[in-house]
Design an enzyme around this catalytic site. Structure first.
Site, PDB file in Angstrom:
ATOM      1  N   GLU A   1      -6.122 -10.707  -1.036  1.00 53.99           N
ATOM      2  CA  GLU A   1      -6.799 -10.360   0.166  1.00 53.99           C
ATOM      3  C   GLU A   1      -8.398 -10.383   0.112  1.00 53.99           C
ATOM      4  OE1 GLU A   1      -4.970  -7.403   2.789  1.00 53.99           O
ATOM      5  OE2 GLU A   1      -2.974  -7.679   2.045  1.00 53.99           O
TER       6      GLU A   1
ATOM      7  N   GLU B   1       0.733  -1.258  -0.052  1.00 52.62           N
ATOM      8  CA  GLU B   1      -0.066   0.176   0.048  1.00 52.62           C
ATOM      9  C   GLU B   1       0.991   1.176  -0.140  1.00 52.62           C
ATOM     10  OE1 GLU B   1      -2.537  -0.721   3.316  1.00 52.62           O
ATOM     11  OE2 GLU B   1      -3.174  -2.838   2.754  1.00 52.62           O
TER      12      GLU B   1
HETATM   13  O1  G3I Z   1      -0.236  -8.284  18.571  1.00 51.79           O
HETATM   14  C1  G3I Z   1      -0.684  -7.601  19.502  1.00 51.79           C
HETATM   15  C2  G3I Z   1      -1.266  -8.011  20.843  1.00 51.79           C
HETATM   16  O2  G3I Z   1       0.154  -8.169  21.532  1.00 51.79           O
HETATM   17  C3  G3I Z   1      -2.177  -7.094  21.410  1.00 51.79           C
HETATM   18  O3  G3I Z   1      -2.405  -7.815  22.748  1.00 51.79           O
HETATM   19  C4  G3I Z   1      -3.416  -6.701  20.717  1.00 51.79           C
HETATM   20  C5  G3I Z   1      -4.569  -6.023  21.451  1.00 51.79           C
HETATM   21  O4  G3I Z   1      -3.900  -4.684  21.055  1.00 51.79           O
HETATM   22  O5  G3I Z   1      -3.114  -6.298  19.566  1.00 51.79           O
HETATM   23  C6  G3I Z   1      -2.067  -7.334  18.857  1.00 51.79           C
HETATM   24  O6  G3I Z   1      -1.954  -6.554  17.426  1.00 51.79           O
HETATM   25  C7  G3I Z   1      -2.922  -6.534  16.563  1.00 51.79           C
HETATM   26  C8  G3I Z   1      -2.490  -7.357  15.251  1.00 51.79           C
HETATM   27  O7  G3I Z   1      -3.447  -7.113  14.334  1.00 51.79           O
HETATM   28  C9  G3I Z   1      -2.428  -8.787  15.605  1.00 51.79           C
HETATM   29  O8  G3I Z   1      -3.377  -9.224  15.942  1.00 51.79           O
HETATM   30  C10 G3I Z   1      -3.249  -5.034  16.225  1.00 51.79           C
HETATM   31  O9  G3I Z   1      -3.735  -4.406  17.551  1.00 51.79           O
HETATM   32  C11 G3I Z   1      -4.362  -5.168  14.997  1.00 51.79           C
HETATM   33  O10 G3I Z   1      -4.419  -3.760  14.471  1.00 51.79           O
HETATM   34  C12 G3I Z   1      -3.726  -5.767  13.700  1.00 51.79           C
HETATM   35  O11 G3I Z   1      -4.476  -5.821  12.771  1.00 51.79           O
HETATM   36  C13 G3I Z   1      -4.343  -6.229  11.653  1.00 51.79           C
HETATM   37  C14 G3I Z   1      -4.324  -5.057  10.486  1.00 51.79           C
HETATM   38  O12 G3I Z   1      -3.796  -5.685   9.351  1.00 51.79           O
HETATM   39  C15 G3I Z   1      -3.401  -3.998  11.111  1.00 51.79           C
HETATM   40  O13 G3I Z   1      -3.677  -2.950  10.268  1.00 51.79           O
HETATM   41  C16 G3I Z   1      -5.268  -7.292  11.193  1.00 51.79           C
HETATM   42  O14 G3I Z   1      -4.992  -8.592  12.029  1.00 51.79           O
HETATM   43  C17 G3I Z   1      -4.883  -7.785   9.678  1.00 51.79           C
HETATM   44  O15 G3I Z   1      -5.787  -8.522   9.067  1.00 51.79           O
HETATM   45  C18 G3I Z   1      -4.781  -6.407   8.753  1.00 51.79           C
HETATM   46  O16 G3I Z   1      -4.349  -6.869   7.631  1.00 51.79           O
HETATM   47  C19 G3I Z   1      -4.099  -6.024   6.419  1.00 51.79           C
HETATM   48  C20 G3I Z   1      -3.022  -6.565   5.511  1.00 51.79           C
HETATM   49  O17 G3I Z   1      -1.808  -6.666   6.418  1.00 51.79           O
HETATM   50  C21 G3I Z   1      -2.928  -5.389   4.348  1.00 51.79           C
HETATM   51  N1  G3I Z   1      -3.976  -5.013   3.747  1.00 51.79           N
HETATM   52  C22 G3I Z   1      -5.152  -4.638   4.533  1.00 51.79           C
HETATM   53  C23 G3I Z   1      -5.435  -5.611   5.641  1.00 51.79           C
HETATM   54  C24 G3I Z   1      -6.589  -5.331   6.541  1.00 51.79           C
HETATM   55  O18 G3I Z   1      -6.469  -4.256   7.195  1.00 51.79           O
END
Ligand code: G3I
Length: 384
Positions: A292, A176
């Site tokens: 995705e 992105e």
């Molecule tokens: O790892 C931490 C954990 O230690 C903590 O306890 C928890 C609660 O705050 O957060 C955890 O991190 C989270 C991470 O996912 C892993 O689970 C983040 O808060 C959360 O924001 C993150 O979200 C991911 C997101 O990207 C981030 O922007 C989603 O799972 C993931 O599906 C999403 O995937 C993205 C692709 O990489 C790129 N394209 C868009 C897509 C959707 O946003």
């Protein structure tokens, strides 16, 4: 199973289940006979997306979560239905490189081990993104100079790609990078302070691709973008970059089109624009991968699920008809673990399996499309 007089309710359920399954198999078989498809399921073929896609030389992928591999249903569905998995978060900068002198490969290693034990390919995600950047990068004790940050990113890419050399078959090297208006997105990597290419267009992307190629010359390298599905300023910027990189021999294998969509996507305008965009990228000689895919619906009712199934069918149809489309990948596979969690915590209904891992209409629509006709010659991955 015969139902004798005085059958119990369970017996009746059993009869109905077998009758339903028989009718479904008859329907699929009948479709194969009608279409004369050479790819019809043999009676002993497993009715899986993975097996059916293989007949088209198409990779069927999903994002996967290492923490869920211990869930038997999750693991069983993942290994049987998919030929590619992509770590949803485990390879992102904040997860895999949490401190200046520390890498954490554990989550990604677990997913690699699972994939290799189940003859699956792994797609790496991602090496450079404006999100999920660790604190030690975003909030340094003293401001970064571009030269210092350049070295950090160069070492990161060399270390991560090198760690998985020969095992990760493709990478989302840059994720992105563009704004909706087609300009380069401002980020710590581009201009805050960046790695030395602020204001120089796609030079940052090119540099990341060259670093990744140096670390694993055989890996396929992608730039992955969201919101660039049809024709707009962003997709035009992606196309212009791709055309320039191909002309200059920058190591770019293809473009990832994320396709986070909703049930309104299967309007002719959207689908035609996607098909034309895919075609122009393919005409450059690049791979195009749907990376995705999920289809958000306002609720999980029958109408929503039916509309969702149509979108999945139509997106898969576009990929199947394009020889350069080498991967159809959803962003997860069960609604139980979709990233599309509603603010009230209720998860969405965007994926082919429901929360109980039951096959939804979207799954059946995809399987039925895979049983149909469409380009089934070699695709880039199989061509070499
Ligand atoms: O790892 C931490 C954990 O230690 C903590 O306890 C928890 C609660 O705050 O957060 C955890 O991190 C989270 C991470 O996912 C892993 O689970 C983040 O808060 C959360 O924001 C993150 O979200 C991911 C997101 O990207 C981030 O922007 C989603 O799972 C993931 O599906 C999403 O995937 C993205 C692709 O990489 C790129 N394209 C868009 C897509 C959707 O946003």
């Amino acid at each position: 199973m015969r139902c004798r007089l005085g059958c119990t309710r369970n017996d009746l359920y059993g009869v109905l289940y077998h009758l339903h399954r028989a009718l479904f198999i008859l329907a699929v078989t009948g479709l194969c006979l009608l279409t004369g498809s050479s790819k019809g399921q043999r009676k002993d073929d497993p009715l899986t997306l993975r097996a059916a896609a293989e007949k088209h030389h198409l990779l069927m992928g999903t994002a996967a979560d290492a923490d869920l591999l211990s869930d038997a249903q999750y693991a069983s569905t993942l290994r049987s239905e998919y030929s590619v998995l992509e770590p949803e978060n485990e390879m992102k900068f904040d997860s895999i490189h949490p401190a200046p002198d520390r890498y954490n490969f554990s989550g990604a290693d677990a997913l690699l081990a699972f994939a290799e034990a189940n003859s699956m390919k792994v797609r790496g995600h991602n090496l450079l993104w404006y999100q999920q950047v660790p604190g030690w990068i975003l909030f340094p004790s003293s401001p970064w100079t571009p030269a210092a940050l350049n070295k950090v990113l160069a070492d990161h890419i060399a270390t991560v790609v090198g760690h998985y050399k020969g095992r990760v078959y493709a990478w989302d090297v840059v994720n992105e990078p563009f704004n909706d208006n087609g300009s380069m997105r401002s980020s710590v990597w581009y201009d805050k302070p960046g790695i030395g290419y602020a204001g120089q267009g796609t030079k940052m992307i090119e540099q990341a691709l060259r670093w990744a190629h140096a670390a694993d010359p055989h890996a396929r390298l992608f730039v992955n973008e969201t919101g660039a599905e049809g024709f707009n300023a962003k997709s035009n910027a992606v196309y212009a970059m791709a055309k320039d990189f191909v002309r200059r021999g920058v190591p770019l294998s293809g473009i990832g089109i994320e396709l986070h969509t909703g049930i309104g996507f299967d309007q002719p305008g959207s689908l035609d624009a996607l098909q034309a965009n895919v075609k122009r990228l393919a005409a450059l000689g690049l791979e195009v991968q749907f990376t995705e895919v999920d289809v958000d619906t306002p609720n999980g009712d029958r109408f929503g699920m039916s509309e969702e199934a149509s979108v999945y069918r139509d997106l898969l149809d576009i990929c199947l008809r394009q020889p350069q489309c080498s991967l159809f990948q959803t962003w997860g596979f069960t609604d139980a673990h979709s990233w599309l969690t509603r603010p009230n915590g209720v998860r969405g209904w965007p994926l082919p399996f429901d929360r109980a891992y039951r096959k939804k209409p979207a799954y059946r629509a995809m399987l039925k499309r895979l049983e149909g006709r469409g380009y089934d010659g070699p695709r880039p991955l199989h061509a070499r």
